[in-house]
Structure formats: C-alpha cells, structure tokens
Design an enzyme around this catalytic site. Structure first.
Site, mmCIF file in Angstrom:
data_model
loop_
_atom_site.group_PDB
_atom_site.id
_atom_site.type_symbol
_atom_site.label_atom_id
_atom_site.label_comp_id
_atom_site.label_asym_id
_atom_site.label_seq_id
_atom_site.Cartn_x
_atom_site.Cartn_y
_atom_site.Cartn_z
ATOM 1 N N THR A 285 33.109 52.183 41.693
ATOM 2 C CA THR A 285 34.425 52.474 42.259
ATOM 3 C C THR A 285 35.534 52.190 41.258
ATOM 4 O O THR A 285 36.392 53.037 40.990
ATOM 5 C CB THR A 285 34.650 51.636 43.529
ATOM 6 O OG1 THR A 285 33.645 51.980 44.486
ATOM 7 C CG2 THR A 285 36.017 51.907 44.121
ATOM 8 N N VAL A 286 35.528 50.997 40.675
ATOM 9 C CA VAL A 286 36.597 50.621 39.750
ATOM 10 C C VAL A 286 36.479 51.383 38.435
ATOM 11 O O VAL A 286 37.484 51.855 37.890
ATOM 12 C CB VAL A 286 36.590 49.100 39.503
ATOM 13 C CG1 VAL A 286 37.633 48.715 38.456
ATOM 14 C CG2 VAL A 286 36.857 48.351 40.800
ATOM 15 N N VAL B 24 41.947 39.050 39.441
ATOM 16 C CA VAL B 24 42.617 38.400 40.573
ATOM 17 C C VAL B 24 43.616 39.362 41.194
ATOM 18 O O VAL B 24 44.469 39.915 40.501
ATOM 19 C CB VAL B 24 43.358 37.119 40.121
ATOM 20 C CG1 VAL B 24 44.121 36.499 41.292
ATOM 21 C CG2 VAL B 24 42.388 36.111 39.538
ATOM 22 N N GLY C 63 43.652 42.396 42.359
ATOM 23 C CA GLY C 63 43.687 43.841 42.123
ATOM 24 C C GLY C 63 44.865 44.294 41.287
ATOM 25 O O GLY C 63 45.036 43.902 40.139
ATOM 26 N N ILE D 143 48.027 43.632 41.672
ATOM 27 C CA ILE D 143 49.188 42.747 41.623
ATOM 28 C C ILE D 143 49.223 42.022 40.279
ATOM 29 O O ILE D 143 48.264 41.345 39.922
ATOM 30 C CB ILE D 143 49.134 41.691 42.752
ATOM 31 C CG1 ILE D 143 49.055 42.374 44.127
ATOM 32 C CG2 ILE D 143 50.340 40.771 42.684
ATOM 33 C CD1 ILE D 143 48.808 41.397 45.263
ATOM 34 N N GLY E 202 35.714 50.616 55.654
ATOM 35 C CA GLY E 202 35.454 50.429 54.237
ATOM 36 C C GLY E 202 36.145 49.229 53.615
ATOM 37 O O GLY E 202 36.087 49.033 52.400
ATOM 38 N N GLU F 194 32.313 44.970 52.767
ATOM 39 C CA GLU F 194 31.044 45.425 52.203
ATOM 40 C C GLU F 194 29.950 45.347 53.267
ATOM 41 O O GLU F 194 30.111 44.708 54.309
ATOM 42 C CB GLU F 194 30.650 44.539 51.017
ATOM 43 C CG GLU F 194 31.664 44.494 49.889
ATOM 44 C CD GLU F 194 31.671 45.772 49.060
ATOM 45 O OE1 GLU F 194 30.732 46.577 49.193
ATOM 46 O OE2 GLU F 194 32.634 45.955 48.294
ATOM 47 N N ASP G 219 34.840 34.755 47.474
ATOM 48 C CA ASP G 219 35.625 35.681 46.650
ATOM 49 C C ASP G 219 36.995 35.072 46.342
ATOM 50 O O ASP G 219 37.427 35.029 45.187
ATOM 51 C CB ASP G 219 35.780 37.017 47.376
ATOM 52 C CG ASP G 219 36.709 37.973 46.659
ATOM 53 O OD1 ASP G 219 36.258 38.637 45.708
ATOM 54 O OD2 ASP G 219 37.895 38.050 47.042
ATOM 55 N N LYS H 19 38.908 33.533 42.630
ATOM 56 C CA LYS H 19 40.249 33.908 42.180
ATOM 57 C C LYS H 19 41.152 32.689 42.055
ATOM 58 O O LYS H 19 41.957 32.598 41.116
ATOM 59 C CB LYS H 19 40.841 34.924 43.163
ATOM 60 C CG LYS H 19 40.069 36.239 43.191
ATOM 61 C CD LYS H 19 40.497 37.126 44.348
ATOM 62 C CE LYS H 19 39.689 38.410 44.395
ATOM 63 N NZ LYS H 19 40.005 39.244 45.580
#
Length: 432
Positions: A15-16, A134, A136, A138, A189, A192, A203, A207
């Site tokens: 995806t990324v 960290v 996304g 931002i 979505g 996960e 997660d 971060k």
C-alpha cells in the site's frame, strides 16, 4: 542544460510503496524546479514479480534480488517500505555501509533499532530519515529534531493510532460497544484482519518510543513503553466519562520529569476542553509542550497510502537537497543523554474507577478507608445505580503513585463487599 537525475530504489510495493510510486510520478513535472534535481526510481524490490507487475506502468523496474540494488552505484537513495524487523534491518544497514541514503516508514524497526541505524548512517556520512514512521502524513519528526530544537521539551502527548481512535469515536458518538465498532472498522478498512497491534496499543507504543527519544534526547525503545489497549472499554465507561465532561481516547504520553522519563500508551479520560478531545475518526494529533514554544499541536491523517507517501517523499526531497549541496549526514542521532526510564509503578496518575459493591451501610466508608490507607486521595465518589442488593460506585482519584493505587486495588478485589472492579481508566491532566 541537461537535468540532474538521482536514482532511488524502492523496497516493497504494498500500500505505502505504491503510494510512493504514485506521488513521485505526480511530482515529476515540477520536481526539478522544486528541489534542483529529478528523482527516478531505478529498481523496486518485491517478493512476487507477477503480482507486482500489475501495479505499475514499468514492470521492468521490478527485481527480487537485493544485490542488484546494493551493487548498483547509480542508486543514491533506498526507500524501505517493507515493514518488519528482518530483512529490513539488514538491507538498511547494508545500504548505509555502501554509502546509500535511506528513507524508511518502518516504526517497528526505528523503535527497536533506531539508535544503531542512526550511528551507522553517521559513520558512513549518510542520511537516515524516518518521518513516515510516526503519524503518517503529519510532520512531527522533523519539527521535533529541527523546528523545536530550541526548546527543552517536557511532554509529548498523542493520538497516534487511527484504528483505535475510529473505534472510540464510534463508541462515543453512536453508542456502539467495542466489538461492534471494531467490526465496522474492519469492514471499512481502518482495521487489519489481525488488529492486535492497534487495539492493544503496541502500534502507538512504538511511535511514542520514537518521539520520546527525539524529544528528550535520550534513547527510549518500545520495550520501555508501558502499553494498555482499549478492549475493556465499554459504552457505559464512555457515558460516565461524558458526565464528567470528558471523552475517552487512547493516548500516548511521554514526560521528561525530574526523576526520569515516563512513556505510556493507555486509554484515558481527556477533558472536553483539551484540543485532543476533538480529534475524531481516523485522524491523529500530537501535542507538544516546550519551555520556549509553550503548547503546539500537529494534526492530520495518521496513516494511509498517500498521507504516508507524502512524508516519505518529503524525506527523499530533503536528501536530494543535501546531496546537491554536499551536506549529507548533517543531522545525526540526537540521543546524547542517558535519562533513566521510570517503571509504571513509579509514575503518577489520576484514576477513574467503577466498582460493584454490596448495597449496605458502611460499604462506602470501608472503600474510602482502604484507598486512604494506601495514600489514594478521592476527588469524587458517586453512587450511580442499584441492582437488587448491589450498588455501582464511580470513584475519581487525585494524582497518586501507581504502585500505591495497585496495592489498594489488590485489597479491594479481596473484600467480601466488593463484587467486581468493572473499570480502571486513567485520567489525563491535573484536577480542575
């Protein structure tokens, strides 16, 4: 005049990775005017060549052989978006030792091995950038390292997981229970297939380790972060929080105190008048307090294909400028201090406590006595509901050392008059 071209390799096309490919293509018409050169992807490392070929216009870029990238002297920048610890750690180390600059979005790796990779980059005069690890899209890593470098930062507080924030928003706004909200997040979505890392706080913990290391100039790893998830939060807790003029959020909190660093990820009651209380759905926000800047907040999309790609491409552009002006490796590891990490028991918090007890005279007094004997001061105590011979009690404490609070809970759990401790949730901030 011929244009200046720098070559990059992309490790991963999920995806990324696909997002990075798209953003670089979109930037191509004005890239040279923006940064002084053009970045072209020369190789893309994937496991499945056939599957990856359907995602891009140039399948000839694909390879499943890392050595093709490592040994190609024309490749200046390696962009790692594979995720996981290995083989990403080995690939990045090899790339840095070969004089290639690295951009990564890999929070797992940076949270656990960021120090050694930054040291490797310094030894080889390379850039190792990780803005996308960290929150996304931002910007927060670069502001902490550069824009806010003139501050002594005392606190970093963040909503840094969009999945849990979406779930808690639905529970707050629509009265859903946790399981229903998680199912919705999965269908849309946001979650996960295996949401464990999100809903258990892992997660967010990774971060927070990264941000704490940068903010306090002292190494913090994921193992140093006390994490607690949101699976035990109920719609009733959220309703009671509202009565206290609060909302419940999964907060990452990092503090640099006189006695050491505290880093936690936990669901917390947040006062409705705090800026983080209004951060809803899948959005993220990071709130920073510094001695010069006072309070500042960074808000936006914390994940997703294009927001994360935005941060990665920003790092790539920064490296290109450094290469052109021959100043790579100028921002090295900034963890020059060795501040101790406080254990969870040594930290201080306020608590929201919901208990089911016998509905008999003297019960409230006995509970108050246990709390007082363990140095737990009561800020509020409210009897909420009665069920036959049971009463539901809500207690909000003043700030207390967690070790003392835990001692009190062990005694309460074994009292005959206490049927169940239904909820224990921390409260963010000082008493009003």
């Amino acid at each position: 005049m011929s244009r200046k071209v720098l070559h990059a390799a992309l490790l991963g096309l999920g995806t990324v990775g696909t997002g990075v490919y798209k953003v670089l293509k979109k930037q191509l018409p004005e890239m040279e005017q923006k940064i002084g050169a053009v970045v072209e992807i020369k190789k893309i490392l994937v496991r499945n060549l056939k599957k990856a070929a359907a995602k891009i216009q140039e399948p000839e870029l694909l390879t499943n052989n890392w050595q093709e990238i490592l040994q190609d002297e024309e490749i200046d920048i390696v962009i790692e978006v594979m995720g996981g610890i290995e083989p990403a750690r080995t690939y990045i180390t090899d790339a840095l030792k070969a004089g290639k600059h690295v951009v990564t979005a890999n929070k797992d790796l940076v949270a656990s091995h960021g120090g050694e990779l930054l040291d490797c980059a310094t030894e080889n005069h390379c850039d190792f950038l990780f803005e996308a690890s960290v929150a996304g899209g931002i910007p927060i890593i670069r502001p902490l390292k550069q824009c806010l470098a003139g501050n002594h930062i005392s606190e970093v507080v963040g909503i840094v997981n969009g999945t849990t924030n979406f779930i808690l928003t639905k529970m707050t706004q629509e009265g859903m229970e946790f399981a229903e909200a998680l199912a919705l997040a999965t269908r849309l979505g946001y979650a996960e297939a295996d949401p464990t890392a999100d809903i258990q706080g892992y997660d967010a913990g990774r971060k927070m380790a990264i941000m704490a290391s940068i903010a306090f100039n002292s190494r913090v790893t994921f193992d140093d972060v006390s994490t607690e998830g949101i699976t035990h939060i109920s719609s009733k807790d959220i309703r009671y929080a509202k009565e206290l003029n609060c909302v419940i959020k999964l907060l990452g909190v990092a503090r640099n105190t006189k006695t050491g660093i505290e880093v936690t990820v936990q669901p917390m009651l947040v006062p409705e008048n705090h800026p983080l209380a209004t951060v809803n759905d899948s959005f993220n926000a990071v709130f920073v307090h510094g001695d010069a800047v006072d309070d500042t907040m960074f808000y936006g999309r914390g994940a997703g294909e294009l927001p994360t790609a935005s941060a990665i491409v920003g790092d790539v552009f920064d490296i290109v400028r450094n290469i052109l002006f021959q100043c790579t490796g100028r921002i090295h590891c900034t963890c020059y201090k060795q501040i101790p990490i406080k254990s969870q028991e040594e930290t201080e918090s306020r608590f929201f406590l919901r208990i089911h007890v016998d509905d008999n005279p003297g019960v409230l007094a006995s509970i108050a006595s246990v709390l007082g004997n363990n140095k737990v001061s009561i800020a509020q105590m409210i009897q909420k509901h009665k069920y036959e011979n049971l009463a539901e009690i809500v207690v909000v404490t003043s700030k207390v050392k967690e070790g003392n609070f835990n001692d009190a809970m062990l005694i309460l759990e074994n009292m005959n008059v206490v049927h169940k401790i239904s909820s224990i949730i921390r409260v963010y901030g000082e008493e009003a």
